[in-house]
Write a protein that holds these residues in place. Sequence first.
Motif, PDB file in Angstrom:
ATOM      1  N   SER A 169      23.876  38.937  41.783  1.00  0.00           N
ATOM      2  CA  SER A 169      24.939  39.518  42.611  1.00  0.00           C
ATOM      3  C   SER A 169      25.772  40.501  41.799  1.00  0.00           C
ATOM      4  CB  SER A 169      25.839  38.410  43.164  1.00  0.00           C
ATOM      5  OG  SER A 169      25.125  37.556  44.039  1.00  0.00           O
ATOM      6  N   GLY A 170      26.092  40.118  40.552  1.00  0.00           N
ATOM      7  CA  GLY A 170      26.882  41.008  39.707  1.00  0.00           C
ATOM      8  C   GLY A 170      26.181  42.316  39.438  1.00  0.00           C
ATOM      9  N   GLN A 221      34.287  46.032  41.357  1.00  0.00           N
ATOM     10  CA  GLN A 221      33.893  46.064  39.953  1.00  0.00           C
ATOM     11  C   GLN A 221      34.304  44.776  39.245  1.00  0.00           C
ATOM     12  OE1 GLN A 221      32.322  48.712  37.936  1.00  0.00           O
ATOM     13  NE2 GLN A 221      31.627  49.155  40.016  1.00  0.00           N
ATOM     14  N   GLY A 222      35.533  44.330  39.525  1.00  0.00           N
ATOM     15  CA  GLY A 222      35.996  43.088  38.920  1.00  0.00           C
ATOM     16  C   GLY A 222      35.158  41.895  39.323  1.00  0.00           C
ATOM     17  N   LEU A 223      34.806  41.830  40.608  1.00  0.00           N
ATOM     18  CA  LEU A 223      33.962  40.737  41.090  1.00  0.00           C
ATOM     19  C   LEU A 223      32.572  40.806  40.472  1.00  0.00           C
ATOM     20  CD1 LEU A 223      34.992  40.707  44.867  1.00  0.00           C
ATOM     21  CD2 LEU A 223      35.499  38.941  43.164  1.00  0.00           C
ATOM     22  N   GLY A 224      32.089  42.030  40.250  1.00  0.00           N
ATOM     23  CA  GLY A 224      30.785  42.190  39.631  1.00  0.00           C
ATOM     24  C   GLY A 224      30.757  41.645  38.212  1.00  0.00           C
ATOM     25  N   TRP A 225      31.761  42.025  37.419  1.00  0.00           N
ATOM     26  CA  TRP A 225      31.828  41.517  36.038  1.00  0.00           C
ATOM     27  C   TRP A 225      32.090  40.021  36.013  1.00  0.00           C
ATOM     28  CZ3 TRP A 225      29.667  44.083  32.422  1.00  0.00           C
ATOM     29  CH2 TRP A 225      29.662  45.486  32.429  1.00  0.00           C
ATOM     30  N   GLY A 285      25.959  43.577  47.374  1.00  0.00           N
ATOM     31  CA  GLY A 285      26.147  42.567  46.352  1.00  0.00           C
ATOM     32  C   GLY A 285      27.297  41.630  46.655  1.00  0.00           C
ATOM     33  N   VAL A 286      28.368  42.183  47.241  1.00  0.00           N
ATOM     34  CA  VAL A 286      29.526  41.351  47.585  1.00  0.00           C
ATOM     35  C   VAL A 286      29.165  40.378  48.699  1.00  0.00           C
ATOM     36  CG1 VAL A 286      31.916  41.336  48.381  1.00  0.00           C
ATOM     37  CG2 VAL A 286      31.138  43.135  46.843  1.00  0.00           C
ATOM     38  N   ASN A 335      42.646  48.446  46.286  1.00  0.00           N
ATOM     39  CA  ASN A 335      41.545  49.317  45.901  1.00  0.00           C
ATOM     40  C   ASN A 335      40.272  48.494  45.891  1.00  0.00           C
ATOM     41  OD1 ASN A 335      39.589  50.792  44.324  1.00  0.00           O
ATOM     42  ND2 ASN A 335      41.271  52.122  43.678  1.00  0.00           N
ATOM     43  N   GLU A 336      39.472  48.652  46.948  1.00  0.00           N
ATOM     44  CA  GLU A 336      38.289  47.804  47.087  1.00  0.00           C
ATOM     45  C   GLU A 336      37.232  48.104  46.036  1.00  0.00           C
ATOM     46  OE1 GLU A 336      37.849  51.259  50.004  1.00  0.00           O
ATOM     47  OE2 GLU A 336      39.403  49.893  49.317  1.00  0.00           O
TER      48      GLU A 336
END
Length: 317
Positions: free
Chosen positions: A73-74, A29-33, A86-87, A23-24
Amino acid sequence: MTIATNGAGYENGRPHNAIKGFNEAQLAQGLGWFSLGLGVAKLIAPRGVAKMIGVHGNHDGLLRCLGARDIASGIGILTRRKPAVGVWSRLGGDALELALLGTALASPKADHVRLAVTMATVAGVTALDVLCAQQLALPSNTNTPGGALRVTQAIAINRPPTELYQFWRNFQNLPRFMKHLESVTAGEGNQSHWVARGPAKTTIEWDAEIIEDHPNELIAWRSLAGATVPNTGSVRFERATGGRGTLVRVKMQYAPPAGVVGAVIAKLFGEDPVWQVKDDLRRFKQVMEIGEVTTTEGQSAGRSSSTSWLYDEATRG
């Protein structure tokens, strides 16, 4: 290049992920946090972060700059409707941090064990960033399980299908509006030789052949065996409703060098295939409707792009 169809990489007419259960959106979201948390740590406790990763000395300023980038980025990932931007920004930071860690590893004062662990961790996160960025790509840029890229774009041009087909069918005309192409030379039968500019001023050459040719309707081609970048593609000319010219649909699929990694490198060099094809079609429209590509070169705000700023802004939205 062949016509892209609902084959590998599609499910019920929609693109599916190469990894089952992936689930991208949740990963983004996880990478953002993760970016936010890491960025805050670097800003408020740079020396603690330096000690944790195995770097000695005063690097507060550098770590705070990296922290600010992580936070930006987050925020970009968490607040945008399309978090892919952002990614991709994270990927640029990943590359920078890996380079800095590699430099630190050469210092005799560094904790080499902790640095090695940190580099392995950053490399793992980079791999997640690559996977997430690719899966978050625009719908017209669909990644197949094998790492190939698919691009589908369309544009309306105020010219009849016959005129557009005849111009495109002469492949030697393509470099006039395809910015990445240097030349296309006709060969025997339906074959031709293509020379293109790759990322970082590299040159790529291959031979191709026409595999379908329906006058005034469709041209499809594919690269021949041995091509550095295997590719397929098609262009369809459909008469627009109400006598308003022609709808030109382009479909391309190619396997960049090193698969997905090569695609990431290409994007970092500003060669995103989606925008490349978009811009090519805009230039094609200009050539066919006004006889030339509009530029701003030579003006006070001139740039090397082959479409004017106003034209870009009007058509990109």
